[in-house]
Design an enzyme around this catalytic site. Sequence first.
Site, PDB file in Angstrom:
ATOM      1  N   HIS B 202       0.658  -1.032  -0.011  1.00 35.66           N
ATOM      2  CA  HIS B 202      -0.082   0.016   0.199  1.00 35.66           C
ATOM      3  C   HIS B 202       0.979   1.289   0.148  1.00 35.66           C
ATOM      4  CE1 HIS B 202      -3.646  -2.364   1.812  1.00 35.66           C
ATOM      5  NE2 HIS B 202      -3.136  -2.679   0.325  1.00 35.66           N
ATOM      6  N   GLU B 205       1.253   8.083  -3.301  1.00 33.02           N
ATOM      7  CA  GLU B 205       2.474   8.476  -4.055  1.00 33.02           C
ATOM      8  C   GLU B 205       2.180  10.056  -4.840  1.00 33.02           C
ATOM      9  OE1 GLU B 205       4.977   5.648  -6.048  1.00 33.02           O
ATOM     10  OE2 GLU B 205       4.488   6.464  -7.909  1.00 33.02           O
ATOM     11  N   HIS B 325      -9.557  -3.624  -7.110  1.00 30.92           N
ATOM     12  CA  HIS B 325      -9.154  -4.565  -7.924  1.00 30.92           C
ATOM     13  C   HIS B 325      -9.057  -5.937  -6.917  1.00 30.92           C
ATOM     14  CE1 HIS B 325      -4.874  -2.487  -6.907  1.00 30.92           C
ATOM     15  NE2 HIS B 325      -5.213  -3.271  -5.670  1.00 30.92           N
ATOM     16  N   MET B 377       7.279   0.897  -6.567  1.00 29.49           N
ATOM     17  CA  MET B 377       8.011   2.163  -6.010  1.00 29.49           C
ATOM     18  C   MET B 377       9.153   2.661  -7.112  1.00 29.49           C
ATOM     19  SD  MET B 377       9.420   2.450  -2.182  1.00 29.49           S
ATOM     20  CE  MET B 377      10.542   1.175  -2.437  1.00 29.49           C
ATOM     21  N   SER B 381       3.548   4.585 -13.298  1.00 23.58           N
ATOM     22  CA  SER B 381       2.173   4.180 -13.109  1.00 23.58           C
ATOM     23  C   SER B 381       1.511   4.610 -14.130  1.00 23.58           C
ATOM     24  CB  SER B 381       1.468   4.693 -12.010  1.00 23.58           C
ATOM     25  OG  SER B 381       1.976   4.605 -10.635  1.00 23.58           O
ATOM     26  N   HIS B 400      -3.890  -5.389 -12.903  1.00 21.22           N
ATOM     27  CA  HIS B 400      -4.202  -4.479 -11.944  1.00 21.22           C
ATOM     28  C   HIS B 400      -2.800  -3.782 -11.310  1.00 21.22           C
ATOM     29  CE1 HIS B 400      -2.155  -7.346  -9.209  1.00 21.22           C
ATOM     30  NE2 HIS B 400      -2.569  -6.521  -8.122  1.00 21.22           N
ATOM     31  N   SER B 402       2.034  -4.627 -11.172  1.00 22.23           N
ATOM     32  CA  SER B 402       3.095  -5.319 -11.781  1.00 22.23           C
ATOM     33  C   SER B 402       3.296  -6.764 -11.462  1.00 22.23           C
ATOM     34  CB  SER B 402       4.550  -4.603 -11.293  1.00 22.23           C
ATOM     35  OG  SER B 402       4.016  -3.138 -11.311  1.00 22.23           O
ATOM     36  N   LYS B 476       5.374   4.774   1.839  1.00 22.87           N
ATOM     37  CA  LYS B 476       5.363   3.253   1.981  1.00 22.87           C
ATOM     38  C   LYS B 476       4.854   2.780   3.382  1.00 22.87           C
ATOM     39  CE  LYS B 476       5.771   0.570  -1.040  1.00 22.87           C
ATOM     40  NZ  LYS B 476       5.025   0.074  -2.043  1.00 22.87           N
TER      41      LYS B 476
END
Lengths: 135, 477
Positions: B202, B205, B325, B377, B381, B400, B402, B476
Amino acid sequence: MSFKEIPHTADVKIRAEAPTPDALFGEACAALMQVMYGDDRRGGTKKECDIIGEDQESLLCDFLSEVLYLTEVDGLVFSRADVKLDGLHLHAVLDGEPFDPARHNKGTEVKGISYSGLKISHDAKGFMLEIVFDV
Amino acid sequence: MIDGVVRLKGDEWEIPKGFVPGMRVPARFFLSDTLAALLEPGAVQQLANVATLPGIVRSAYGMPDIHWGYGFPIGGVAAFTLDEGVVSPGGVGFDINCGVRLFTTPLTKADIKKPRELVESLYKAVPTGVGAKSTRKISPSDLTTMMEKGARFAVEAGFGVERDIERCEDRGCMKQADIRAVSAKARARGVPQGGTLGSGNHFLEVQEVSEVYDEEAARAFGLHVGQVCCMIHCGSRGLGHQVCTDHLKTLETATKKYQIALPDRQLACAPLQSPEGKAYFGAMAASANYAWANRQMIMDAARRQFMRMFSLAYEDMPLVYDVTHNVAKIEEYTVDGRRVPLCVHRKGATRSFGPGAPDLPSDLTRIGQPVIIPGSMGTSSYVLKGTAAAMERTFGSTCHGSGRVMSRSQAKKKQTGKEVADRLLEQGIIVRAPNEAAIADEAPDVYKPSSEVVEVVARAGLSALVARLTPIGVIKG
């Protein structure tokens, strides 16, 4: 400490060993706490729980799910679990301390205890389990 | 490729019926050759297992970020008929309605003179990491309303504006929520965690729109090159985790009661029309609503920091969209020429509704749904748009994220959190987390490249590229 993290791509997989099933369940609890909070965990506050399972695997999952609930709702970080198994009934005394954000910030949240890859076995040397924590 | 799996064409592969005994339909997945080299045999087995479930329609699907999960693989999609089909927590996951939202600001990167100060103020404003408690007072009766009304609860409590609701999938509320099916334990976990980010993958960003591929769609979504945005990724916290744990237990018993033969205990399920199936669906919907309210409250906290630091108005920061998702929903599709309602499970997959689909805000009906795909990270995106092809081929679903390729223990051995943070700082990305291990765990190279994953869904037509976002600062949990 007789548990260790073994590689798992998405989640955290633990292998634990102990001379008895009681101690093995105690190790699984210690592993869960280690993953969530790191190794600086102390005692002082006791909490008890009783679980009845349908088989050993569900007993272990239900026990660890109960520990997850207690740690989150009571804000306690456990350093030790004294587990007594009697067939499919489990009684545990958990020893811990209140969550301290300065010392207990070295881990990651566990969302659930998974049946995925869950194994409990024994041989001449003792008892062993593998379990995946969903993180 | 794994023995028994057949390449259909391009990036589309099929696991034929018979790969595991009892498959009712085949399973299909989408992978480029690069991603196929990273495919885990366990994930293929899991997808084939999904195809054995009663009432499954057409095929089980795996998105290009497929990896080994609990029950369903992550990146797994399956639709079931309402009369003969089942609902399974293994097709949703522990973190019910884990999802992503993106809001924009009128700022450019140059306006952020002190990026570290911004990241620190966001970190302080949003409770983050293990054990973090809500700074908002949520009473037990508030919790009930959260589970019934979802995003609307938060907006009515002052954590947003009416337009935010229009920009959430399902308008931030599943109407099937049944709070009677949510245990006292789940409620006890939900009360102190409203508005908290959590940990693991989670994040919150701050990003910059670095590239636009589709001007018309970008304009409709309110995106342009150089703009600063903020992305939030989290779910239903301990409440949803407890709902999953509780109902897995009742559904294990139900599986036996209804004599459903399963290849894997993790696929515990019940007929959608059974009391057990309905109870799980209702509790899952209540948890999904909690998650929408949660992301709304986190967005409110973040917006207020931007307001304070840059003298912005609240309305200067519109929500682009909020996608879930990890969910099961009732949606209508054309099957054998007839429109039928189906229960679509998306486990680590995003809805990708194309132009004209129901539930889209009126100004996006012509364009399609914004699909938000977070990178890892330090990597990009993406914003994509839903397509008609996704509606026809994958029950309106796409990837949804990587997908991990490296375990957390390997990641920590490979590099320390400080090394990762220093390397990202060299690229101009500031990382803030409660501990170093959280940074090492989530380093960019433990994930598949997000660019490769979105290229596959774009080539397959499951969604179309609109914009690329690059990170400026990452929080993070």
